[in-house]
Design a protein around this motif. Structure first.
Motif, short mmCIF file in Angstrom:
data_model
loop_
_atom_site.label_atom_id
_atom_site.label_comp_id
_atom_site.label_asym_id
_atom_site.label_seq_id
_atom_site.Cartn_x
_atom_site.Cartn_y
_atom_site.Cartn_z
N PRO A 88 0.80 -1.22 0.00
CA PRO A 88 0.00 0.00 0.00
C PRO A 88 0.84 1.28 0.00
O PRO A 88 0.48 2.26 -0.63
CB PRO A 88 -0.82 -0.11 1.30
CG PRO A 88 -0.92 -1.57 1.55
CD PRO A 88 0.39 -2.14 1.07
N TRP A 93 -9.30 1.56 0.42
CA TRP A 93 -9.81 0.99 -0.83
C TRP A 93 -9.56 -0.52 -0.88
O TRP A 93 -10.43 -1.29 -1.27
CB TRP A 93 -9.17 1.67 -2.05
CG TRP A 93 -9.74 1.12 -3.31
CD1 TRP A 93 -10.87 1.52 -3.94
CD2 TRP A 93 -9.23 0.01 -4.07
NE1 TRP A 93 -11.10 0.73 -5.04
CE2 TRP A 93 -10.10 -0.20 -5.14
CE3 TRP A 93 -8.12 -0.83 -3.94
CZ2 TRP A 93 -9.90 -1.19 -6.09
CZ3 TRP A 93 -7.92 -1.82 -4.87
CH2 TRP A 93 -8.81 -2.00 -5.94
N MET A 94 -8.37 -0.95 -0.48
CA MET A 94 -8.03 -2.38 -0.53
C MET A 94 -8.90 -3.18 0.44
O MET A 94 -9.32 -4.29 0.10
CB MET A 94 -6.54 -2.60 -0.24
CG MET A 94 -5.65 -2.12 -1.36
SD MET A 94 -3.91 -2.35 -1.00
CE MET A 94 -3.53 -3.66 -2.14
N THR A 101 0.25 -7.72 1.43
CA THR A 101 -0.44 -7.94 0.16
C THR A 101 0.03 -9.23 -0.49
O THR A 101 1.08 -9.77 -0.15
CB THR A 101 -0.18 -6.77 -0.81
OG1 THR A 101 1.23 -6.58 -0.95
CG2 THR A 101 -0.82 -5.49 -0.32
N VAL A 116 -5.29 4.26 0.25
CA VAL A 116 -5.02 3.00 -0.46
C VAL A 116 -5.52 1.82 0.37
O VAL A 116 -6.19 0.92 -0.15
CB VAL A 116 -3.52 2.84 -0.78
CG1 VAL A 116 -3.24 1.47 -1.38
CG2 VAL A 116 -3.06 3.94 -1.73
N VAL A 122 2.09 1.86 -3.60
CA VAL A 122 0.98 2.33 -4.45
C VAL A 122 0.67 3.79 -4.11
O VAL A 122 0.46 4.62 -5.00
CB VAL A 122 -0.27 1.44 -4.26
CG1 VAL A 122 -1.47 2.06 -4.97
CG2 VAL A 122 -0.01 0.03 -4.79
N ASP A 135 -2.88 -7.99 -5.46
CA ASP A 135 -3.53 -6.91 -4.73
C ASP A 135 -3.04 -5.53 -5.19
O ASP A 135 -3.84 -4.62 -5.40
CB ASP A 135 -3.25 -7.04 -3.23
CG ASP A 135 -3.82 -8.31 -2.63
OD1 ASP A 135 -4.67 -8.95 -3.28
OD2 ASP A 135 -3.41 -8.67 -1.51
N CYS A 136 -1.74 -5.37 -5.35
CA CYS A 136 -1.19 -4.07 -5.73
C CYS A 136 -1.59 -3.70 -7.16
O CYS A 136 -1.85 -2.54 -7.45
CB CYS A 136 0.32 -4.06 -5.57
SG CYS A 136 0.83 -4.03 -3.85
N GLN A 181 -4.34 -4.43 -8.70
CA GLN A 181 -5.71 -3.94 -8.67
C GLN A 181 -5.78 -2.51 -8.11
O GLN A 181 -6.55 -1.67 -8.61
CB GLN A 181 -6.59 -4.88 -7.85
CG GLN A 181 -6.76 -6.23 -8.52
CD GLN A 181 -7.53 -7.20 -7.64
OE1 GLN A 181 -8.54 -6.84 -7.06
NE2 GLN A 181 -7.04 -8.43 -7.56
N ALA A 182 -4.98 -2.22 -7.11
CA ALA A 182 -4.95 -0.87 -6.54
C ALA A 182 -4.35 0.12 -7.54
O ALA A 182 -4.86 1.24 -7.70
CB ALA A 182 -4.16 -0.86 -5.23
N HIS A 225 -7.00 0.84 -10.02
CA HIS A 225 -8.05 1.69 -9.45
C HIS A 225 -7.64 3.16 -9.40
O HIS A 225 -8.43 4.05 -9.69
CB HIS A 225 -8.42 1.23 -8.04
CG HIS A 225 -9.29 2.23 -7.33
ND1 HIS A 225 -10.62 2.39 -7.63
CD2 HIS A 225 -9.00 3.13 -6.37
CE1 HIS A 225 -11.13 3.36 -6.87
NE2 HIS A 225 -10.15 3.82 -6.09
#
Length: 184
Positions: free
Chosen positions: A38, A55-56, A70, A52, A41, A81-82, A84-85, A88
């Protein structure tokens, strides 16, 4: 933008504005272990780590007491996971198979030299993630330090995700069409 459609300055001459993305560690990044994914990101997106992680929690299936670890070592990088972030937050993640084949297993200090400049990268090494921009590294302990001074410079690269900041975000765009009511 050409000089014909450039806005005029105070002297009537056109002026241009160049936007340069500056990267820095968010103020809320330090002291929250383990949150390297996170944090990386957040650095790349220019938002807070809290934003972040919130949202996650809501979109990647993390529990309420989740501290920031993650999962990014899937065979399909887009399931991480990262990734997708990054998607986003409009960072247009790209998995370059040729680049990854060249740098996988190398020390991060060696891989960073092979990365083209002008782009931002999320590099997954072992069980750590870090943002790398023009040879500078960002994670929850390092705020843009030079690769030679980075504490994890000998970590082995598992995956490199390229974030092309100049591309158009892949978010949905909605057009608002206004119509005038006809007079009765």
């Amino acid at each position: 933008m050409t000089s014909r459609n450039a806005p005029a300055g105070r002297l009537g001459k056109p002026f241009f504005i160049e936007v340069i993305m500056s990267y820095s560690l968010p103020a809320d990044a330090r002291g929250h272990m383990p949150n390297c994914g996170p944090t990386s990101v957040a650095v790349l997106a220019g938002v807070t780590v809290h934003k972040v992680m919130t949202w996650m929690r809501g979109n990647v299936g993390k529990p309420a007491k989740w501290k920031g670890s993650t999962h990014n070592r899937m065979s399909d990088p887009s399931r991480g996971d990262c990734w997708q972030a990054l998607e986003h937050f409009g960072l247009n993640p790209v998995f370059d198979a040729d680049l990854n084949e060249r740098v996988r297993g190398c020390a991060i200090k060696t891989a960073a030299k092979a990365l083209p400049t002008g782009k931002a990268y999320l590099i997954i090494t072992g069980s750590h993630a870090q943002a790398v921009v023009n040879g500078r590294v960002f994670d929850q302990n390092s705020d843009g330090v030079d690769m030679s001074d980075y504490w994890g410079k000998n970590k082995k690269v598992f995956r490199v995700i390229t974030c092309d900041m100049t591309a158009t975000p892949k978010r949905k765009v909605y057009k608002l069409i206004l119509t005038r009511k006809s007079e009765v």
